[in-house]
Design an enzyme around this catalytic site. Structure first.
Site, mmCIF file in Angstrom:
data_model
loop_
_atom_site.group_PDB
_atom_site.id
_atom_site.type_symbol
_atom_site.label_atom_id
_atom_site.label_comp_id
_atom_site.label_asym_id
_atom_site.label_seq_id
_atom_site.Cartn_x
_atom_site.Cartn_y
_atom_site.Cartn_z
ATOM 1 N N GLU A 1 0.808 -1.225 0.000
ATOM 2 C CA GLU A 1 0.000 0.000 0.000
ATOM 3 C C GLU A 1 0.837 1.269 0.000
ATOM 4 O O GLU A 1 0.310 2.345 -0.276
ATOM 5 C CB GLU A 1 -0.992 -0.005 1.170
ATOM 6 C CG GLU A 1 -0.386 -0.140 2.549
ATOM 7 C CD GLU A 1 -0.435 -1.586 3.041
ATOM 8 O OE1 GLU A 1 -0.195 -2.503 2.235
ATOM 9 O OE2 GLU A 1 -0.701 -1.768 4.251
ATOM 10 N N ASN A 2 2.130 1.168 0.274
ATOM 11 C CA ASN A 2 2.963 2.364 0.188
ATOM 12 C C ASN A 2 3.414 2.656 -1.241
ATOM 13 O O ASN A 2 4.218 3.562 -1.459
ATOM 14 C CB ASN A 2 4.167 2.278 1.132
ATOM 15 C CG ASN A 2 4.984 1.025 0.942
ATOM 16 O OD1 ASN A 2 4.431 -0.060 0.809
ATOM 17 N ND2 ASN A 2 6.284 1.154 0.901
#
Lengths: 212, 223, 212, 223
Positions: A47-48
């Site tokens: 998700e980063n």
């Protein structure tokens, strides 16, 4: 314990299909990729901001600008892409992640999960757990069957704060595999050498037993 | 043509006590550490930071916290810095905790002129308590507000002299979206190049979002 | 008419400041860049996804993938960037465009503008007009003072559907320049050779006159 | 690994009558003309198209309209195709008109799991009539709903075999956002390359959004 973790991870790996877009939580989920069958390739989303997470780098290959959601150094595979956090969470919340594999502190009889708020501690972090829960097409919980204190983690109703109103799809522990249905938990598989009685003893959540 | 290239001292001198400041980065990755150090040096106080994390003890934003410069933090994950917990318990920092996806969507909304939006994230949970809810197609949604700031301190890899930006790998994270949501955007970059040297198809942040560009000196190293 | 258009465009050009991000509507607004003072460089934004619109290409330089919001071929200047429509309208609606210069069918005494719905025709298009109106930091209307039928376009209350609740900032015609304030229109400049009486005769909107 | 590269016939054969279809492009620029031609040939009917424009007489989506395949069009600017007006007057096409910024934001919301959002655009106008409104910080906002589709037909410049996409100049427009908001995404490209040939920092549409890739043949020319 390492064996138990790999046992759970290996069973979770069998849930994945070739081409799946998969987001892996910290802990047991990260081990899942080590157990993929030969004919199954998946794409790891973090998700980063990376689709195409590769294995951990060697000591000389660490790039400080290349980490996963656990802030650990990773590599990128061929064909990967980088994007900003708004795009990444649009993927997650928009239903574009096929499978999220998460750890949990508790799962209850309805399939609700508690995995963000640690008992007895001030609540100062939630991260992407709630977003993954509401957004991923399929959510698999991988966790040890009991807490370190020997308490069941499969409970009737979560006593810890739940992560989302969305029920998870599957729960995999070192003792058994449960499916979540509208009617509740279904024990669909005992791990090798485990008896139904043992699962019953160590589980507070209601479940039905389905012989395969 | 306006010159956006300034020293870190000049850029941070535009700030003021009580400012609301977005700070990019995920952990220490993509965090504007040089700009944060300069905020520490210039000493602005009562700051509200909008940042996914508040650094780690002795690192990044935690240095401002430990120096008594932060009043409030809005973000998604402060657990990795136990100093945050101590300051909260001591009543010296207030915290607004948001799911990471909601956090970044609120910033995007702020930058895109959206007055509010409905999301399922946090609906029915402790974090969703007190939020206005609405049932949409049988699912519960909460209403979330946009986030904007007086300043955004961000980190990019390269800037051209106009202020177009590209990032590097997962150091991109919150930086591009924060660049859209603050009145004044200050970016710290590894390198400044001539206009035209960045591929027009690959620019992530067009220059209209950027006010000041600070080039990291060699003494700043690479974090 | 070409002279009038250039007269209006030249006056509008004087409203722009060095470094402004400017979105130009179709018609008179596109002529504005031809009249910029030497010490003023602006960046042209077009809502179909380009910051850094350059002049029209020569006949041999037309690129079918490079057009402006009027779907006319353009060029790109050095330092330009391409982006998708969602990003482009986030720029517009998020307040990142310094100046929008638009044509109009009517502007009324309060500064509301009607510029999207053509009288007597079915309403089948709105495009980006409403977004530019609500989003741009400063909105300048450039238009002929009267319709082709000799009707005033500066009216008391728009009889055509308005484009937004946001009032425009300035109105430039071949006769005069008006500023819009909370109290209404202020005539702040007469174009060369134009008398106040002529403007009064050709304007239905209420306005006050401010001698510079 | 799944193979996404198919012929235009195979890709469009996944469609069905009554489908809701997003179609990229601004005017003819960035419009998937080859895919549209194949929809014409396969003849699906009662289609709802979500597209900024409906082509021009004899061109692009207008060909489907003129062939009686369209039931409804949702978009921002149909004025440039007078055939649309004729069909609307004859009761053969229904139209939902949206400001262009609202149009694209609704598609983004559909792709990002947003249940609805507030915007000032169209508030207080004819187009805003009947919409739920809300005053936020003294300004009037309307509530807008997300848009999703069964299919998105989009146009990109290059794809790698995994389905990562890059676009070319202003042909990008609505294509990337539509790629996020449909169950099945079919892309028409000039060229298919090997994974790794596209710069990982410059990919606009990551492959997870793409289901089928159709390479334009030489006979299709460049529009």
């Amino acid at each position: 314990m390492a064996d138990i973790k790999h046992l759970i991870a290996a069973r979770a790996a069998r849930e994945l299909q070739d081409g799946d877009i998969v987001n892996l939580g910290i802990g047991i989920p990260t081990l899942v990729v080590e157990h993929l069958p030969d004919n199954v390739d998946v794409f790891l989303h973090t998700e980063n901001g990376l689709l195409g997470v590769g294995p951990a780098p060697g000591p000389d290959e660490v790039d400080p600008d290349l980490v996963n959601a656990g802030k650990l150094p990773v590599t990128e595979v061929v064909g990967s892409s980088f994007f900003s956090s708004d795009h990444s969470f649009a993927m997650i919340r928009g239903g574009h992640i096929d499978v999220a594999i998460l750890g949990a502190l508790q799962v209850d009889s309805r399939g609700y999960v508690a995995n963000w708020s640690v008992p007895g501690q001030a609540i100062l972090g939630v991260g992407g757990a709630m977003d993954l829960l509401i957004g991923a097409k399929k959510v698999i919980v991988t966790m040890s069957h009991m807490t370190r204190d020997g308490e069941p983690k499969l409970v009737d109703t979560c006593t810890l704060p739940i992560t989302a109103l969305r029920r998870v799809d599957k729960i995999i522990t070192e003792l058994a595999v449960f499916r979540v249905t509208d009617e509740g938990l279904v024990l669909e598989e005992l791990m090798p050498g485990v008896t139904l009685d043992e699962v019953r003893t160590k589980t507070t959540a209601k479940f039905t037993y389905e012989v395969k | 043509m306006k010159n956006k290239i300034v020293s870190k001292e000049q850029a941070i001198a535009t700030m003021h006590d009580g400012a609301v400041v977005m700070v990019g980065g995920f952990g220490q990755v993509g965090t504007p550490l040089v700009l944060i150090d300069e905020v520490l040096r210039q000493g602005y106080r009562d700051l509200t930071v909008i940042s996914n994390n508040v650094g780690e003890p002795g690192k990044g934003l935690s240095r401002l916290l430990e120096n008594g410069q932060l009043k409030k933090a809005i973000g998604s994950y402060f657990t990795s810095n136990r100093t945050v917990g101590e300051y909260v318990l001591a009543g010296k920092l207030s915290v607004e905790l948001v799911p990471q996806g909601t956090f970044v969507e609120r910033i995007r909304a702020g930058g895109a002129g959206i007055g509010g939006f409905y999301t399922r994230s946090s609906a029915g949970t402790l974090i969703g308590e007190g939020k206005e809810t609405r049932e949409i197609n049988g699912e519960l949604y909460v209403l979330e507000q946009p986030l904007t700031a007086d300043f955004a301190l961000i980190r990019a890899h390269r800037a051209d002299k106009l202020g177009n930006l590209v990032y590097r790998k997962t150091a991109r994270n919150f930086n591009p979206v924060m660049a859209t949501a603050a009145k004044t955007v200050i970016v710290e970059v590894d390198e400044i190049v001539e206009p035209g040297e960045l591929d027009a198809e690959a620019i992530v942040t067009p220059h209209l979002f950027v006010d000041y560009i600070v080039e990291r000196g060699h003494e700043d190293g690479r974090h």
